[in-house]
Write a protein that holds these residues in place. Structure first.
Motif, mmCIF file in Angstrom:
data_model
loop_
_atom_site.group_PDB
_atom_site.id
_atom_site.type_symbol
_atom_site.label_atom_id
_atom_site.label_comp_id
_atom_site.label_asym_id
_atom_site.label_seq_id
_atom_site.Cartn_x
_atom_site.Cartn_y
_atom_site.Cartn_z
ATOM 1 N N GLY A 71 0.838 -1.199 0.000
ATOM 2 C CA GLY A 71 0.000 0.000 0.000
ATOM 3 C C GLY A 71 0.871 1.245 0.000
ATOM 4 O O GLY A 71 1.997 1.230 -0.474
ATOM 5 N N GLY A 72 0.341 2.340 0.564
ATOM 6 C CA GLY A 72 1.118 3.579 0.611
ATOM 7 C C GLY A 72 0.302 4.788 0.227
ATOM 8 O O GLY A 72 -0.847 4.669 -0.211
ATOM 9 N N ALA A 73 0.901 5.949 0.406
ATOM 10 C CA ALA A 73 0.205 7.207 0.144
ATOM 11 C C ALA A 73 -0.030 7.414 -1.346
ATOM 12 O O ALA A 73 0.790 7.031 -2.175
ATOM 13 N N HIS A 74 -1.179 7.987 -1.670
ATOM 14 C CA HIS A 74 -1.437 8.405 -3.044
ATOM 15 C C HIS A 74 -2.294 9.657 -3.014
ATOM 16 O O HIS A 74 -2.837 10.028 -1.973
ATOM 17 N N ALA A 75 -2.410 10.285 -4.155
ATOM 18 C CA ALA A 75 -3.170 11.531 -4.247
ATOM 19 C C ALA A 75 -4.667 11.249 -4.175
ATOM 20 O O ALA A 75 -5.114 10.104 -4.214
ATOM 21 N N SER A 76 -5.441 12.324 -4.084
ATOM 22 C CA SER A 76 -6.887 12.193 -3.915
ATOM 23 C C SER A 76 -7.617 11.891 -5.213
ATOM 24 O O SER A 76 -8.795 11.514 -5.185
ATOM 25 N N THR A 77 -6.971 12.044 -6.359
ATOM 26 C CA THR A 77 -7.620 11.771 -7.633
ATOM 27 C C THR A 77 -6.666 11.023 -8.548
ATOM 28 O O THR A 77 -5.444 11.070 -8.393
ATOM 29 N N SER A 78 -7.237 10.333 -9.523
ATOM 30 C CA SER A 78 -6.417 9.580 -10.466
ATOM 31 C C SER A 78 -5.514 10.499 -11.290
ATOM 32 O O SER A 78 -4.361 10.187 -11.546
ATOM 33 N N THR A 79 -6.050 11.644 -11.702
ATOM 34 C CA THR A 79 -5.264 12.588 -12.496
ATOM 35 C C THR A 79 -4.044 13.062 -11.726
ATOM 36 O O THR A 79 -2.934 13.123 -12.264
ATOM 37 N N HIS A 80 -4.235 13.386 -10.462
ATOM 38 C CA HIS A 80 -3.110 13.821 -9.639
ATOM 39 C C HIS A 80 -2.102 12.698 -9.458
ATOM 40 O O HIS A 80 -0.896 12.942 -9.429
ATOM 41 N N CYS A 81 -2.591 11.468 -9.323
ATOM 42 C CA CYS A 81 -1.683 10.326 -9.194
ATOM 43 C C CYS A 81 -0.806 10.192 -10.440
ATOM 44 O O CYS A 81 0.401 9.958 -10.342
ATOM 45 N N PHE A 82 -1.418 10.336 -11.618
ATOM 46 C CA PHE A 82 -0.668 10.225 -12.864
ATOM 47 C C PHE A 82 0.404 11.323 -12.950
ATOM 48 O O PHE A 82 1.553 11.063 -13.306
ATOM 49 N N ILE A 83 -0.002 12.532 -12.630
ATOM 50 C CA ILE A 83 0.917 13.672 -12.728
ATOM 51 C C ILE A 83 2.061 13.539 -11.725
ATOM 52 O O ILE A 83 3.242 13.667 -12.077
ATOM 53 N N ILE A 84 1.707 13.276 -10.470
ATOM 54 C CA ILE A 84 2.724 13.159 -9.428
ATOM 55 C C ILE A 84 3.667 11.995 -9.717
ATOM 56 O O ILE A 84 4.892 12.130 -9.621
ATOM 57 N N GLY A 85 3.098 10.855 -10.103
ATOM 58 C CA GLY A 85 3.926 9.688 -10.383
ATOM 59 C C GLY A 85 4.899 9.913 -11.515
ATOM 60 O O GLY A 85 6.095 9.602 -11.401
ATOM 61 N N SER A 86 4.417 10.471 -12.616
ATOM 62 C CA SER A 86 5.293 10.702 -13.768
ATOM 63 C C SER A 86 6.378 11.716 -13.452
ATOM 64 O O SER A 86 7.536 11.557 -13.871
ATOM 65 N N LEU A 87 6.040 12.755 -12.688
ATOM 66 C CA LEU A 87 7.035 13.773 -12.330
ATOM 67 C C LEU A 87 8.057 13.228 -11.345
ATOM 68 O O LEU A 87 9.269 13.487 -11.481
ATOM 69 N N ILE A 88 7.591 12.467 -10.349
ATOM 70 C CA ILE A 88 8.498 11.897 -9.353
ATOM 71 C C ILE A 88 9.489 10.939 -10.005
ATOM 72 O O ILE A 88 10.714 11.030 -9.798
ATOM 73 N N PHE A 89 8.993 10.005 -10.811
ATOM 74 C CA PHE A 89 9.881 9.031 -11.427
ATOM 75 C C PHE A 89 10.819 9.664 -12.450
ATOM 76 O O PHE A 89 11.967 9.224 -12.594
ATOM 77 N N SER A 90 10.351 10.690 -13.129
ATOM 78 C CA SER A 90 11.231 11.391 -14.060
ATOM 79 C C SER A 90 12.328 12.131 -13.309
ATOM 80 O O SER A 90 13.491 12.132 -13.718
#
Length: 226
Positions: A71-90
């Motif tokens: 499990g673990g922390a994620h954003a409140s919306t799918s769109t935010h998850c996509f944005i945060i994930g792509s930016l973090i991994f990049s």
């Protein structure tokens, strides 16, 4: 995305004559699969032009495998998850690319051992991190997920040690990338990881990433010690 999920769920339900409980499981699984595909596409779109795809993909896969169990922390919306994930991994991919020239056999051995120890300690204390709206109440299930999380890290470390033993630093990029993926996922289990994710989520709302583009909404995780 919710429209697609509902349509596919309806097809599976009718074709397989599923009851309501199984229908909900199908819907959840489809959301997870579709969101994962979109998430990886978002990572690829950013990482490819930066020439760090060979770093970010192994990193994201290692993160995803551990996340399924822990499990673990994620954003409140799918769109935010996509944005945060792509930016973090990049961002992490760029850091790894910058650090690659200074990595040698000894550095890789020490850093992978450090990541292994940190991940084990965090998982033992915090995993699994469930959603408050749908907590994992069964003690047996919690123990099972914790053990699976520990085994993911143990297997990763054994693979790394065998790779170093038989191939030296030939696969240094893969080793380092997956290690950072494990480390980042472990961080998302901690109080600091939750706070950091909440900060990024709030930041995206503040810069008006409109909710009307969100195909589905996930419950916001709040850190709580297990």
């Amino acid at each position: 995305m919710e429209t697609l999920v509902k349509s596919l769920t309806s097809i599976f339900t009718k074709q397989l004559s599923l009851d309501q409980d199984k229908e909900q499981i199908i819907a959840y699984s489809l959301r997870l699969v579709i969101s994962s595909i979109i998430g990886y596409l978002a990572i690829i779109l950013i990482a490819y032009p930066l020439n760090i795809l060979h770093i970010t993909i192994p990193m994201a896969i290692a993160h995803s495998v551990l996340r399924v169990c822990s499990g673990g922390a994620h954003a409140s919306t799918s769109t935010h998850c996509f944005i945060i994930g792509s930016l973090i991994f990049s961002a992490l991919g760029l850091i790894v690319k910058w650090l690659l020239p200074i990595y040698n056999f000894m550095y890789i051995s020490v850093s992978s051992a450090f990541i292994f120890i940190i991940a084990i300690l965090i998982i033992k204390k915090y995993a699994p991190a469930d959603v408050p709206d749908k907590p994992i109440k069964a003690k047996a299930q919690r123990e099972k997920l914790k053990k699976l999380s520990l085994w993911v890290v143990i297997i990763w470390y054994l693979v790394i040690k065998l790779s170093l033993l038989f191939t030296g630093d030939k696969y240094a990029t893969f080793i380092i990338a997956t290690g950072w993926g494990i480390l980042w996922q472990s961080f998302t289990l901690t109080k600091a990881g939750y706070k950091f994710t909440e900060f990024l989520d709030s930041l995206l709302f503040n810069i008006k990433i409109s909710r009307r583009y969100h195909s589905w909404r996930m419950p916001m995780l709040h850190w709580q010690q297990i």
